[in-house]
Design a protein around this motif. Structure first.
Motif, PDB file in Angstrom:
ATOM      1  N   GLN A  99       2.219  37.481  27.542  1.00  9.81           N
ATOM      2  CA  GLN A  99       3.217  38.326  26.891  1.00  9.81           C
ATOM      3  C   GLN A  99       3.231  38.172  25.369  1.00  9.81           C
ATOM      4  O   GLN A  99       3.542  39.126  24.645  1.00  9.81           O
ATOM      5  N   ARG A 100       2.845  37.006  24.840  1.00 12.04           N
ATOM      6  CA  ARG A 100       2.793  36.867  23.379  1.00 12.04           C
ATOM      7  C   ARG A 100       1.743  37.803  22.774  1.00 12.04           C
ATOM      8  O   ARG A 100       1.999  38.470  21.763  1.00 12.04           O
ATOM      9  N   HIS A 101       0.596  37.871  23.413  1.00 15.55           N
ATOM     10  CA  HIS A 101      -0.477  38.735  22.908  1.00 15.55           C
ATOM     11  C   HIS A 101      -0.100  40.209  23.041  1.00 15.55           C
ATOM     12  O   HIS A 101      -0.325  41.002  22.124  1.00 15.55           O
ATOM     13  N   ILE A 102       0.505  40.566  24.187  1.00 10.03           N
ATOM     14  CA  ILE A 102       0.895  41.962  24.420  1.00 10.03           C
ATOM     15  C   ILE A 102       1.987  42.365  23.437  1.00 10.03           C
ATOM     16  O   ILE A 102       2.001  43.501  22.932  1.00 10.03           O
ATOM     17  N   ALA A 103       2.922  41.443  23.138  1.00 14.79           N
ATOM     18  CA  ALA A 103       3.972  41.732  22.156  1.00 14.79           C
ATOM     19  C   ALA A 103       3.367  42.063  20.793  1.00 14.79           C
ATOM     20  O   ALA A 103       3.801  42.994  20.106  1.00 14.79           O
TER      21      ALA A 103
END
Length: 552
Positions: A101-105
């Motif tokens: 989720q950090r990368h997608i954010a």
């Protein structure tokens, strides 16, 4: 007072009230159990299990060939395993992209905290509202159209999320996914009750619970292997998920007929007015389907997505109010803080897993972050295997000590293990992360957290169901609403708080809350019967029509 459970008083006197819902005679003899269920009925007239003349069927099936209780075994099994497949997918939808989720954010141009709010907080809030609305729709329209509609919506929203190129579009897709998930979160238990007899349900409910946990805990492991490939990424995670839901839609359409079926009650013989009694019995005989003109539906007829509107004693607005009437009753409120907060801890762990293991000193890839769920998966599995037998054992032992009288409070003893392992798991998880311990340390404590939560939530669910046997749908609706509201509130800024205060402080606070809520079980155990009596006297639900509730 038996086994420290206080008896309620009637009208301020020392006399015990005649009946408190949930209290029952504990007897392992199936004939005795049937005698209690069909009080006043000649047991020789009741139907019994095939090959088991000693086992009287509860509930009693009708003579209608379309009664789901009379479906052949293969049809029941196909129906059940499609439900289980759907449950696994619904469990998977929440943490579908938690491992990255950090990368997608960053790809969508928002902070990790904002993305977590969309991924979890607003998601579970929408789920809470949808649960109430779908509950009413199910009562009026039946289960088959709701299952089909929600699965189609889940498939479409997953495809939508895979094509979303802005945070607004992605957020909208996730909200529709939450709406679509609601029926398969609360409706499966009712479907199991439609198709299986009481003596058969235990194993199926256990498998259902295990399937939900399997979906939640195994998804990050599998999705992580897709997320790590740049040519696939989160886009194909949603597309693979949509393909799986598409398979579910096909299976539901062809092999999941409507299971809602209204049976006439089994009536005891009257001692007066035999003519009227005969007429009532004849009416019940026809309503149950003994009329020889009733024919079994063909396969094509069963494919009809909708079977009309079911009549209820109350209007839609009263049906919508049912779960809210239950929210602040003592037993459901306690269940809300034990079960609701327990599931919320799982959500909070999921929304921060990428932040925790994707940052120094671990710097895990999305695939490695997903593999950290091996520990929780094993913990949840051990908890599932242990929780059911442990709860039943404690009820059996205490009922025998209570001169054969069963109280639902006897199922609360496993909460003591939730207290011990919950505090151990979260304190250990926070300390090992803060000290930068080797990854095996926090992963083991992560698994202990899941083990504890399964024990606590299973005890809470068993207690609520036994306290509200005639109003289970409203009680569970309120319980799920509590769970989603807690998840919405507590996950809102949790990622930001974790980064600011550190894992040791944040997870120590969670451990303290677990200790407090677990200790609240002591007064609930002692005063639970009084609480059940109060609820029975002040919130009246019709036992003939569970769809009717009136505040009194």
């Amino acid at each position: 007072m038996g086994c420290f459970v206080l008896e309620p008083k009637a009208h301020g006197k020392a006399d015990e009230v005649e009946h408190v819902p949930g209290t029952a005679v504990f007897n392992e003899d199936p004939v005795a159990a049937a005698a209690a269920a069909f009080d006043g009925v000649d047991l020789s007239t009741l139907k019994r299990a095939r090959g088991r003349e000693d086992l009287i069927l509860i509930p009693q099936p009708s003579d209608d060939p379309n009664d789901p209780l009379l479906w052949p075994t293969w049809k029941k099994q196909v129906f059940f395993w499609i439900l289980i497949f759907g449950t696994c997918l619904v469990g998977a939808a929440g943490p579908l992209i938690a491992a990255d989720q950090r990368h997608i954010a960053s790809l969508l141009g928002v902070s990790a905290n904002t993305f977590a709010q969309i991924l979890s907080s607003w998601f579970v809030f929408t789920l809470a509202i949808a649960t109430i609305v779908f509950q009413v729709a199910t009562v009026k329209l039946g289960k088959r159209p709701i299952y089909l509609f929600s699965s189609i919506l889940l498939c479409v929203s997953a495809v939508w999320a895979s094509y979303a190129d802005s945070i607004g579009s992605f957020a909208a897709a996730r909200m529709f996914q939450a709406i679509a998930m609601a029926p398969l979160e609360f409706l499966v238990g009712a479907s199991i009750n439609d198709v299986f007899y009481v003596h058969e349900r235990g194993i199926y409910v256990a498998v259902w619970t295990a399937a939900l946990l399997l979906g939640i805990n195994c998804t990050p492991i599998l999705a992580g292997q897709v997320l790590k490939k740049p040519e696939l990424g989160y886009v194909w995670v949603f597309r693979y998920f949509a393909i799986a839901v598409g398979v579910l839609i096909v299976l539901q359409f062809f092999f999941m007929p409507e299971s809602t079926f209204v049976r006439a009650p089994v009536l005891p013989p009257k001692t007066t007015d035999s003519t009227l009694d005969h007429e009532k019995r004849e009416a019940a005989h026809v309503e149950n389907g003994a009329d020889s003109n009733l024919l079994k539906k063909s396969f094509l007829q069963e494919l009809n997505p909708q079977n009309g509107v079911y009549k209820t004693k109350t209007n839609v607005f009263v049906l919508l109010a049912r779960p809210f009437l239950m929210l602040f009753t003592p037993t459901v409120f306690w269940g809300g803080i034990c079960y609701g907060l327990g599931i919320t801890w799982l959500v909070m762990l999921a929304v921060t897993i990428s932040v925790v293991f994707g940052s120094p000193p671990y710097n895990f890839s999305s695939a490695s972050v997903g593999l950290t769920y091996v520990g929780p998966c094993l913990g949840a599995l051990f908890g599932t295997v242990l929780a059911g037998p442990l709860t039943d054992w404690s009820a059996k032992i205490l009922s025998r000590r209570n001169h054969g009288i069963y109280e639902p409070e006897f199922k609360l003893l496993p909460v003591a293990l939730y207290l011990i392992f919950g505090v151990l798991g979260f304190v250990g998880y926070g300390w090992t992360l803060s000290d930068g311990a080797p990854w095996i340390g926090p992963v083991i404590f992560f698994g202990i957290c899941n083990f504890a939560i399964v024990l606590g939530t299973t005890a809470a669910i068993s207690y609520i169901v036994d306290c509200h046997r005639h109003t289970t749908d409203a009680a569970l609706g309120a319980l799920i609403f509590w769970k989603n509201i807690w998840s919405f509130a507590l996950t809102w800024n949790f990622t930001e708080q974790l980064l600011h205060y550190g894992p040791r402080n944040c997870f120590a606070i969670i451990a303290a809350v677990i200790a407090f809520t677990s200790l609240c079980t002591i007064p609930m155990y002692i005063c639970g019967k009084k609480a059940r009596s109060w609820t029975h006297r002040h919130i009246r639900f019709s036992e003939e029509d569970e769809m009717s509730a009136v505040a009194h």
